[in-house]
Write a protein that holds these residues in place. Structure first.
Motif, PDB file in Angstrom:
ATOM      1  N   GLU A 124      -4.794   5.047  -0.837  1.00 31.28           N
ATOM      2  CA  GLU A 124      -5.848   4.482  -1.622  1.00 31.28           C
ATOM      3  C   GLU A 124      -6.785   5.430  -1.824  1.00 31.28           C
ATOM      4  O   GLU A 124      -7.430   5.741  -3.085  1.00 31.28           O
ATOM      5  CB  GLU A 124      -6.677   3.232  -1.088  1.00 31.28           C
ATOM      6  CG  GLU A 124      -5.935   2.036  -1.041  1.00 31.28           C
ATOM      7  CD  GLU A 124      -6.625   1.051  -0.128  1.00 31.28           C
ATOM      8  OE1 GLU A 124      -7.502   1.155   0.267  1.00 31.28           O
ATOM      9  OE2 GLU A 124      -5.942  -0.257  -0.013  1.00 31.28           O
ATOM     10  N   THR A 125      -7.077   6.441  -0.977  1.00 32.13           N
ATOM     11  CA  THR A 125      -7.951   7.599  -1.054  1.00 32.13           C
ATOM     12  C   THR A 125      -7.106   8.520  -1.715  1.00 32.13           C
ATOM     13  O   THR A 125      -7.855   9.426  -2.844  1.00 32.13           O
ATOM     14  CB  THR A 125      -8.568   8.276   0.236  1.00 32.13           C
ATOM     15  OG1 THR A 125      -9.194   7.001   1.130  1.00 32.13           O
ATOM     16  CG2 THR A 125      -9.532   8.953  -0.193  1.00 32.13           C
TER      17      THR A 125
ATOM     18  N   PHE B 171       1.978  10.017   6.446  1.00 28.88           N
ATOM     19  CA  PHE B 171       1.132   9.357   5.673  1.00 28.88           C
ATOM     20  C   PHE B 171       0.456  10.414   4.678  1.00 28.88           C
ATOM     21  O   PHE B 171       0.423  10.350   3.362  1.00 28.88           O
ATOM     22  CB  PHE B 171      -0.065   8.523   6.378  1.00 28.88           C
ATOM     23  CG  PHE B 171       0.434   7.437   7.334  1.00 28.88           C
ATOM     24  CD1 PHE B 171       1.741   7.114   7.490  1.00 28.88           C
ATOM     25  CD2 PHE B 171      -0.567   7.178   8.200  1.00 28.88           C
ATOM     26  CE1 PHE B 171       1.912   6.115   8.419  1.00 28.88           C
ATOM     27  CE2 PHE B 171      -0.248   5.992   9.175  1.00 28.88           C
ATOM     28  CZ  PHE B 171       1.109   5.556   9.181  1.00 28.88           C
ATOM     29  N   TYR B 172      -0.089  11.486   5.236  1.00 25.27           N
ATOM     30  CA  TYR B 172      -0.717  12.451   4.473  1.00 25.27           C
ATOM     31  C   TYR B 172       0.445  13.035   3.483  1.00 25.27           C
ATOM     32  O   TYR B 172      -0.117  13.179   2.450  1.00 25.27           O
ATOM     33  CB  TYR B 172      -1.267  13.368   5.415  1.00 25.27           C
ATOM     34  CG  TYR B 172      -2.108  14.623   4.614  1.00 25.27           C
ATOM     35  CD1 TYR B 172      -3.169  14.162   3.937  1.00 25.27           C
ATOM     36  CD2 TYR B 172      -1.594  15.907   4.546  1.00 25.27           C
ATOM     37  CE1 TYR B 172      -4.126  15.349   3.170  1.00 25.27           C
ATOM     38  CE2 TYR B 172      -2.294  16.990   4.115  1.00 25.27           C
ATOM     39  CZ  TYR B 172      -3.413  16.587   3.308  1.00 25.27           C
ATOM     40  OH  TYR B 172      -4.119  17.569   2.533  1.00 25.27           O
ATOM     41  N   ARG B 173       1.507  13.557   4.183  1.00 26.14           N
ATOM     42  CA  ARG B 173       2.499  14.131   3.334  1.00 26.14           C
ATOM     43  C   ARG B 173       2.827  13.454   2.120  1.00 26.14           C
ATOM     44  O   ARG B 173       2.754  13.831   0.760  1.00 26.14           O
ATOM     45  CB  ARG B 173       3.565  14.729   3.997  1.00 26.14           C
ATOM     46  CG  ARG B 173       3.357  15.928   4.609  1.00 26.14           C
ATOM     47  CD  ARG B 173       4.614  16.455   5.768  1.00 26.14           C
ATOM     48  NE  ARG B 173       4.824  17.897   5.823  1.00 26.14           N
ATOM     49  CZ  ARG B 173       5.662  18.246   6.583  1.00 26.14           C
ATOM     50  NH1 ARG B 173       6.525  17.477   7.273  1.00 26.14           N
ATOM     51  NH2 ARG B 173       5.676  19.428   6.696  1.00 26.14           N
TER      52      ARG B 173
ATOM     53  N   ARG C  35       4.937   4.237  16.081  1.00 29.16           N
ATOM     54  CA  ARG C  35       3.578   3.709  16.371  1.00 29.16           C
ATOM     55  C   ARG C  35       2.647   3.757  15.292  1.00 29.16           C
ATOM     56  O   ARG C  35       1.777   4.134  15.229  1.00 29.16           O
ATOM     57  CB  ARG C  35       2.877   4.406  17.722  1.00 29.16           C
ATOM     58  CG  ARG C  35       3.664   4.212  18.896  1.00 29.16           C
ATOM     59  CD  ARG C  35       2.843   4.927  20.436  1.00 29.16           C
ATOM     60  NE  ARG C  35       3.104   6.285  20.104  1.00 29.16           N
ATOM     61  CZ  ARG C  35       2.705   7.479  20.791  1.00 29.16           C
ATOM     62  NH1 ARG C  35       1.534   6.758  21.549  1.00 29.16           N
ATOM     63  NH2 ARG C  35       2.997   8.552  20.687  1.00 29.16           N
ATOM     64  N   PHE C  36       3.304   3.819  14.035  1.00 30.14           N
ATOM     65  CA  PHE C  36       2.618   3.767  12.648  1.00 30.14           C
ATOM     66  C   PHE C  36       1.354   2.910  12.684  1.00 30.14           C
ATOM     67  O   PHE C  36       1.720   1.785  12.943  1.00 30.14           O
ATOM     68  CB  PHE C  36       3.680   3.591  11.676  1.00 30.14           C
ATOM     69  CG  PHE C  36       4.445   4.929  11.360  1.00 30.14           C
ATOM     70  CD1 PHE C  36       4.008   6.137  11.810  1.00 30.14           C
ATOM     71  CD2 PHE C  36       5.455   4.720  10.587  1.00 30.14           C
ATOM     72  CE1 PHE C  36       4.857   7.191  11.383  1.00 30.14           C
ATOM     73  CE2 PHE C  36       6.367   5.767  10.273  1.00 30.14           C
ATOM     74  CZ  PHE C  36       5.989   7.089  10.771  1.00 30.14           C
ATOM     75  N   ASP C  37       0.198   3.269  12.324  1.00 25.73           N
ATOM     76  CA  ASP C  37      -0.640   2.303  11.985  1.00 25.73           C
ATOM     77  C   ASP C  37      -0.698   2.211  10.519  1.00 25.73           C
ATOM     78  O   ASP C  37      -1.298   3.085   9.525  1.00 25.73           O
ATOM     79  CB  ASP C  37      -2.237   2.923  12.277  1.00 25.73           C
ATOM     80  CG  ASP C  37      -3.439   2.114  12.017  1.00 25.73           C
ATOM     81  OD1 ASP C  37      -3.347   1.024  11.108  1.00 25.73           O
ATOM     82  OD2 ASP C  37      -4.290   2.301  12.743  1.00 25.73           O
ATOM     83  N   TYR C  38      -0.265   1.305   9.937  1.00 21.64           N
ATOM     84  CA  TYR C  38      -0.129   0.844   8.414  1.00 21.64           C
ATOM     85  C   TYR C  38      -1.415   0.653   7.625  1.00 21.64           C
ATOM     86  O   TYR C  38      -1.524   0.681   6.482  1.00 21.64           O
ATOM     87  CB  TYR C  38       1.167  -0.234   8.041  1.00 21.64           C
ATOM     88  CG  TYR C  38       2.370   0.306   8.542  1.00 21.64           C
ATOM     89  CD1 TYR C  38       3.105   1.024   7.649  1.00 21.64           C
ATOM     90  CD2 TYR C  38       2.840   0.190   9.674  1.00 21.64           C
ATOM     91  CE1 TYR C  38       4.344   1.679   7.878  1.00 21.64           C
ATOM     92  CE2 TYR C  38       4.240   0.504  10.006  1.00 21.64           C
ATOM     93  CZ  TYR C  38       5.035   1.340   9.181  1.00 21.64           C
ATOM     94  OH  TYR C  38       6.110   1.848   9.116  1.00 21.64           O
ATOM     95  N   ASP C  39      -2.398   0.135   8.319  1.00 25.70           N
ATOM     96  CA  ASP C  39      -3.832  -0.100   7.544  1.00 25.70           C
ATOM     97  C   ASP C  39      -4.305   1.337   7.133  1.00 25.70           C
ATOM     98  O   ASP C  39      -4.777   1.659   6.444  1.00 25.70           O
ATOM     99  CB  ASP C  39      -4.507  -0.870   8.596  1.00 25.70           C
ATOM    100  CG  ASP C  39      -4.386  -2.150   8.794  1.00 25.70           C
ATOM    101  OD1 ASP C  39      -3.787  -2.688   8.040  1.00 25.70           O
ATOM    102  OD2 ASP C  39      -5.069  -2.867   9.819  1.00 25.70           O
ATOM    103  N   THR C  40      -4.030   2.252   8.414  1.00 25.77           N
ATOM    104  CA  THR C  40      -4.507   3.611   7.880  1.00 25.77           C
ATOM    105  C   THR C  40      -3.514   4.238   6.865  1.00 25.77           C
ATOM    106  O   THR C  40      -3.972   5.034   6.069  1.00 25.77           O
ATOM    107  CB  THR C  40      -4.504   4.668   9.394  1.00 25.77           C
ATOM    108  OG1 THR C  40      -5.169   4.261  10.182  1.00 25.77           O
ATOM    109  CG2 THR C  40      -4.543   6.056   9.138  1.00 25.77           C
TER     110      THR C  40
ATOM    111  N   SER D 293      -6.855  12.767   6.008  1.00 25.56           N
ATOM    112  CA  SER D 293      -5.553  12.841   6.598  1.00 25.56           C
ATOM    113  C   SER D 293      -4.921  11.905   7.039  1.00 25.56           C
ATOM    114  O   SER D 293      -3.749  11.689   7.342  1.00 25.56           O
ATOM    115  CB  SER D 293      -5.762  14.170   7.743  1.00 25.56           C
ATOM    116  OG  SER D 293      -6.418  13.567   8.862  1.00 25.56           O
ATOM    117  N   GLY D 294      -5.926  10.788   7.730  1.00 30.95           N
ATOM    118  CA  GLY D 294      -5.048   9.731   8.500  1.00 30.95           C
ATOM    119  C   GLY D 294      -4.924   9.665   9.796  1.00 30.95           C
ATOM    120  O   GLY D 294      -4.800   8.729  10.618  1.00 30.95           O
ATOM    121  N   GLY D 295      -5.414  11.080  10.369  1.00 34.31           N
ATOM    122  CA  GLY D 295      -5.289  11.337  11.525  1.00 34.31           C
ATOM    123  C   GLY D 295      -3.750  11.578  12.199  1.00 34.31           C
ATOM    124  O   GLY D 295      -2.812  11.121  11.476  1.00 34.31           O
TER     125      GLY D 295
END
Length: 283
Positions: A152-153, A199-201, A141-146, A131-133
């Protein structure tokens, strides 16, 4: 008199049409049964390869396919700690294989595909997903590594799996590439549910697009590609909703529904994006 005759004739046509539709449905269901019986009679044992099979929906898929008499290749990132899978393997020692796979590692995927070079994969089941949390997906406050890890997943991994295992699926009897998607990937649903989970959507929307592309590319080769949706299900993935008292579906029921939908897919319905009720989810 003429109007009565035409009305009677029209009613007969409706009855005839409904009868033909009912007959077609009976023949379709019967054909599934006959093919399954024929497969058992000639000794063919269908195989599914499942990603993310160590827990939750993936584990339940493994359990239910094994109960149906299928051979299962259950993959996960850390098979050494997949205790539930090990217990299941003790129950089905000849039918369950546990293997290591991280769908973000393309070299691992290639090695696995080569290892099973002589194995037919009837249903390639892309289940692994993250989900990416929630905190990582808050605007400002986006975490682009996540975000990269989610893409990728959830999106790139399933496409790479389909590419690597294409020959295995092509030469099988069932010829299906199935991916567990989500109604959160529906753009239309955003207007009903509000903005969240960027991210998830977006990873699920992109997943749907690449799989529909693949469906139309492989249709002439007799390969069925589709997305199935479990609904809000009581797994670790949905733990935050469970904590808030949100009603969640039982995992075994969600998987049973998806397997029913997978079974009924045909080449004519390739590219489908199905809810657990078997209805098309709006794009």
């Amino acid at each position: 008199m003429s109007k009565k005759f035409e009305s009677h004739k029209f009613q007969n046509q409706i009855i005839k049409t409904l009868s033909l539709c009912l007959l077609a449905s009976i023949i379709l269901v019967s054909s599934f049964s006959l093919r399954a019986e024929a497969s058992e009679a000639d000794g063919y044992i269908p195989t599914t390869l499942i990603t993310g099979a160590n827990r939750g929906i993936g584990f339940e898929f493994a359990k239910q396919y094994l109960a149906k008499g299928w051979r299962v290749i259950a993959t996960c990132r850390k098979p050494e700690s997949a205790d539930d899978l090990k217990k299941l393997q003790a129950e089905y020692p000849e039918m369950l294989i546990i293997d290591k796979l991280d769908v973000r590692d393309h070299s691992q995927i290639d090695v696995l595909a080569e290892r099973y070079n002589d194995t037919l994969i009837d249903v390639l089941l892309n289940n692994a997903g993250i989900s990416g949390g929630q905190r990582e997906q808050i605007f400002g406050r986006f975490d682009y590594d996540t975000y990269n890890a989610v893409l990728e997943t959830n999106t790139i991994g399933p496409l790479k799996m389909a590419e690597a295992f294409y020959p295995h699926v092509r030469d099988s009897q069932h010829k299906k590439i199935i991916t567990v998607s989500s109604s959160e990937g529906s753009i239309g649903n955003v207007f009903k549910r509000g903005g969240r989970l960027f991210f998830y959507r977006s990873s699920k929307s992109a997943l749907n697009m690449v799989m529909v592309n693949l469906a139309y590319m492989l249709k002439d080769r007799g390969i069925i590609v589709a997305m199935v949706n479990p609904g809000a299900t009581g797994t670790d993935f949905m733990a935050s909703l469970a904590a808030m008292g949100f009603p969640l579906r039982k995992t075994e029921v969600a998987v049973s529904d998806m397997m029913r939908n997978i079974d009924t897919l045909t080449i004519e319905t390739t590219g489908a994006y199905l809810s657990y009720k078997g209805k098309q989810v709006p794009w």
